[in-house]
Design an enzyme around this catalytic site. Structure first.
Site, short mmCIF file in Angstrom:
data_model
loop_
_atom_site.label_atom_id
_atom_site.label_comp_id
_atom_site.label_asym_id
_atom_site.label_seq_id
_atom_site.Cartn_x
_atom_site.Cartn_y
_atom_site.Cartn_z
CB SER A 163 133.97 -138.88 -11.06
OG SER A 163 133.49 -140.08 -10.57
CB VAL B 115 135.59 -134.19 -5.82
CG1 VAL B 115 134.16 -133.69 -5.95
CG2 VAL B 115 136.46 -133.13 -5.17
N GLY B 116 133.72 -136.02 -3.67
CA GLY B 116 132.96 -136.01 -2.41
C GLY B 116 131.65 -135.22 -2.49
CE LYS B 117 129.92 -134.53 -8.31
NZ LYS B 117 131.15 -135.35 -8.50
N GLY B 118 128.61 -136.17 -3.50
CA GLY B 118 127.51 -136.98 -2.96
C GLY B 118 127.59 -137.06 -1.44
NE ARG C 43 128.58 -145.43 -8.97
CZ ARG C 43 128.82 -144.15 -8.79
NH1 ARG C 43 128.42 -143.53 -7.70
NH2 ARG C 43 129.45 -143.46 -9.72
NE ARG D 187 132.37 -143.74 -6.12
CZ ARG D 187 132.00 -142.73 -6.91
NH1 ARG D 187 131.50 -141.62 -6.40
NH2 ARG D 187 132.15 -142.83 -8.22
NE ARG E 192 132.88 -142.90 -13.40
CZ ARG E 192 131.70 -142.46 -13.00
NH1 ARG E 192 131.63 -141.57 -12.05
NH2 ARG E 192 130.60 -142.90 -13.56
CG ASN F 284 135.87 -133.03 0.34
OD1 ASN F 284 136.12 -132.94 1.54
ND2 ASN F 284 135.19 -134.03 -0.18
CG ASP F 285 142.95 -131.75 2.50
OD1 ASP F 285 142.93 -132.98 2.62
OD2 ASP F 285 143.98 -131.07 2.68
N1 GDP Z 1 124.62 -132.58 -16.60
C1 GDP Z 1 124.30 -133.44 -15.65
N2 GDP Z 1 125.22 -134.10 -14.98
C2 GDP Z 1 124.85 -134.95 -14.01
C3 GDP Z 1 123.50 -135.16 -13.69
N3 GDP Z 1 123.43 -136.06 -12.69
C4 GDP Z 1 124.68 -136.38 -12.37
N4 GDP Z 1 125.54 -135.73 -13.17
C5 GDP Z 1 127.01 -135.76 -13.14
O1 GDP Z 1 127.45 -136.93 -13.78
C6 GDP Z 1 128.71 -137.26 -13.26
C7 GDP Z 1 128.75 -138.73 -12.97
O2 GDP Z 1 127.86 -139.04 -11.94
P1 GDP Z 1 127.82 -140.50 -11.31
O3 GDP Z 1 127.70 -141.49 -12.40
O4 GDP Z 1 126.79 -140.52 -10.26
O5 GDP Z 1 129.27 -140.69 -10.72
P2 GDP Z 1 130.03 -139.97 -9.50
O6 GDP Z 1 130.04 -138.52 -9.74
O7 GDP Z 1 131.37 -140.57 -9.58
O8 GDP Z 1 129.32 -140.33 -8.26
C8 GDP Z 1 128.92 -136.38 -12.05
O9 GDP Z 1 129.81 -135.33 -12.42
C9 GDP Z 1 127.59 -135.82 -11.76
O10 GDP Z 1 127.66 -134.54 -11.17
C10 GDP Z 1 122.53 -134.43 -14.42
O11 GDP Z 1 121.32 -134.50 -14.22
N5 GDP Z 1 122.98 -133.59 -15.39
N1 ADP Z 2 137.28 -135.30 2.47
C1 ADP Z 2 137.32 -136.62 2.23
N2 ADP Z 2 138.34 -137.34 2.63
C2 ADP Z 2 138.40 -138.68 2.37
N3 ADP Z 2 137.46 -139.36 1.70
C3 ADP Z 2 136.41 -138.66 1.26
C4 ADP Z 2 136.28 -137.27 1.48
N4 ADP Z 2 135.12 -136.87 0.93
C5 ADP Z 2 134.54 -137.96 0.38
N5 ADP Z 2 135.31 -139.04 0.58
C6 ADP Z 2 135.08 -140.40 0.08
O1 ADP Z 2 135.42 -140.38 -1.32
C7 ADP Z 2 134.58 -141.26 -2.05
C8 ADP Z 2 133.92 -140.49 -3.18
O2 ADP Z 2 132.98 -139.57 -2.62
P1 ADP Z 2 131.60 -139.30 -3.35
O3 ADP Z 2 130.81 -138.48 -2.41
O4 ADP Z 2 131.02 -140.57 -3.83
O5 ADP Z 2 132.11 -138.44 -4.59
P2 ADP Z 2 131.32 -137.84 -5.82
O6 ADP Z 2 129.86 -137.83 -5.48
O7 ADP Z 2 131.87 -136.48 -6.00
O8 ADP Z 2 131.63 -138.73 -6.97
C9 ADP Z 2 133.58 -141.84 -1.06
O9 ADP Z 2 134.02 -143.14 -0.71
C10 ADP Z 2 133.68 -140.92 0.14
O10 ADP Z 2 133.41 -141.58 1.35
#
Ligand code: GDP
Ligand code: ADP
Length: 450
Positions: free
Chosen positions: A207, A209-212, A238, A331, A342, A365-366
């Site tokens: 959570s 790391v920047g996936k979204g 959210r 965030r 988390r 993701n640096d």
């Molecule tokens: N197994 C599983 N994990 C999910 C799914 N959707 C989201 N996640 C994971 O749930 C975790 C929490 O997601 P979220 O509440 O959106 O928080 P965030 O990762 O901090 O943005 C993350 O590791 C997501 O990759 C899903 O459909 N299945």
């Molecule tokens: N390489 C980066 N350097 C600095 N901040 C980042 C980077 N990648 C993502 N962020 C920021 O970190 C926060 C978490 O990213 P987010 O995409 O929501 O993570 P995840 O989906 O993995 O939980 C967001 O505020 C985003 O703008």
């Protein structure tokens, strides 16, 4: 090669009466073979194939003239085996081992889908299986043909081009796995489309790391190429999150019931909430012709890896735990308690992500721009790449037709009051994919007499 082919045509032409009724057939076969002759093939196998093709094709003409279809009909089930199950004369039945699959009408559990019932010869019992995924809508008539790997090809008559070819999976790896998981009889539908698609992409990482962020950048730059699988979750939205866009926000009891009903490809409990990918979420994206992206945790990725969904697995790592914590705090979407939870989970996730053997690719993701560039490289796209999505091609079939199978080729002959000279050959030798998602790689030749 051409000389050999013309010799074979002569052999076909030497068929005695009544085969000679099909004069247009010879022309069709000729044009079909001359099309095929562009591809290398051994003389003997080609000869055997063509000989069988001509026999089967002529047989289908004969059946067409009698008004019959090659599929078995329910009337063919032995008397006394109905056990109160309501069957109609237009239902189509195919036999696989000791089981008959009867296709027709509406499904008991979901009337929007075509019905499926199973009759077991040994127990003399009928059952209505749970249907996974999105099925075809009912229509008036079908042809059904058994294929390899526990699949039945169902061709709808008089259907729209994007709704005519379906695969009913009754014993495919995905069905076997779901049957075991759910402990009940299941079948699943997969729509047949032309052309191929790239593998879905599974992205995992702790959570914050920047996936979204990375996924949003990709979908913004290539909107017609990628589609996001919208997960279900029991966590609260959210403030900027929209239901149906970021997640399907749902109640725990509702989601648990849907899991039991077989609606989910995978699910996991993450940070104290339930998350899951429904089969439909993946199918909605693949139906739009886009490459599906799944943002799921390591447990979910493990389930997908063990499933029949052939995907590309990417794990995103933070540069350090300190940086991860800073990003999560910046965030500003979680309470302190949630942040602590988390962060505790992050260590185990990173360890599993790096060492489990699930992920074929690890990204750090640096610097965001650099990480995004690496992601695009992994996906084989750079800024010069064409950004068009894949076409989802339907298959236009004649309203009235007969269907014949020969090895991997399905011959569809147009019928009606005036016998038409069109034949469609569906080549299934290169089909791939299947539920969840779509069955792809159907090659289609239209053979017209000159
Ligand atoms: N197994 C599983 N994990 C999910 C799914 N959707 C989201 N996640 C994971 O749930 C975790 C929490 O997601 P979220 O509440 O959106 O928080 P965030 O990762 O901090 O943005 C993350 O590791 C997501 O990759 C899903 O459909 N299945
Ligand atoms: N390489 C980066 N350097 C600095 N901040 C980042 C980077 N990648 C993502 N962020 C920021 O970190 C926060 C978490 O990213 P987010 O995409 O929501 O993570 P995840 O989906 O993995 O939980 C967001 O505020 C985003 O703008």
């Amino acid at each position: 090669m051409l000389r050999n082919l013309s010799h074979q045509f002569k052999l076909i032409e030497k068929f005695p009466e009544p085969y000679s009724i099909a004069t247009p057939t010879k022309k069709k076969l000729k044009s079909f073979f001359s099309f095929r002759s562009k591809k290398p093939s051994s003389f003997l196998s080609l000869f055997i194939f063509e000989l069988k093709l001509s026999c089967v094709f002529l047989e289908s003409i004969e059946k067409a003239s009698m008004g019959g279809a090659p599929a078995l009909f329910v009337d063919h089930l032995e008397n006394g085996h109905t056990n109160g199950c309501s069957l109609k004369s237009e239902d189509t039945s195919v036999q696989i081992g000791d089981r008959s699959y009867v296709i027709g009408g509406s499904h008991e559990e979901n009337p929007l889908f075509l019905g499926v019932q199973i009759h077991d010869k040994i127990t003399n019992k009928w059952c209505v299986p749970t249907v996974l995924g999105t099925g075809p809508k009912p229509c008036k008539a079908y042809s059904a043909i058994v294929l390899k790997q526990g699949r039945i090809l169902v061709i709808k008559k008089d259907a729209a081009s994007d709704d005519s070819i379906w695969f009913l999976e009754v014993d495919s790896p995905f069905v076997r796995e779901q049957r075991k998981l759910l402990g009940k009889e299941v079948v699943t539908w997969s729509k047949g489309v032309r052309g191929n698609a790239e593998k879905p992409i599974v992205i995992s990482g702790p959570s914050g790391v920047g996936k979204g962020t990375l996924i949003t950048m990709l979908m913004k730059e290539f909107p017609s190429m990628f589609g996001f699988s919208v997960s279900h979750t029991t966590r609260s939205p959210r403030c900027m999150e929209k239901n149906g866009v970021h997640y399907h926000f749902t109640e725990k009891t509702v989601m648990e019931k849907e899991i039991n009903d077989g609606k989910f490809l995978e699910f996991a409990s993450v940070h104290g909430n339930l998350y899951g990918t429904s089969i439909e979420s993946v199918e909605v994206v693949t139906d739009s012709g886009k490459r599906c992206i799944l943002d799921i945790d390591v447990q979910g990725a493990r389930s997908v890896k063990a499933s029949s969904l052939d995907a590309m697995f990417i794990f995103v790592c933070p540069p350090s735990m300190k940086e991860l914590e800073d990003r999560l705090r910046a965030r500003g979407t979680e309470t302190e308690e949630q942040i602590q939870k988390r962060l505790r989970n992050a260590e185990a996730e990173i360890k599993a992500g790096k060492s489990s053997g699930i992920f074929g690719h690890i990204l750090y993701n640096d610097n965001l721009e650099e990480c995004y560039k690496s992601l695009k490289n992994l996906l084989g796209i750079d800024n010069d790449a064409p950004v068009n999505g894949l076409e989802v091609e339907g298959i236009n079939l004649p309203k009235e037709h007969t269907v014949t199978k020969m090895e991997d080729k399905i011959l569809i002959q147009e019928t009606g009051e005036v016998i038409k000279n069109n034949m469609i050959v569906l080549d299934l030798s290169s089909i791939n994919g299947g539920a969840p998602g779509r069955t792809r790689g159907i090659v289609l030749d239209t053979v017209k007499s000159s």
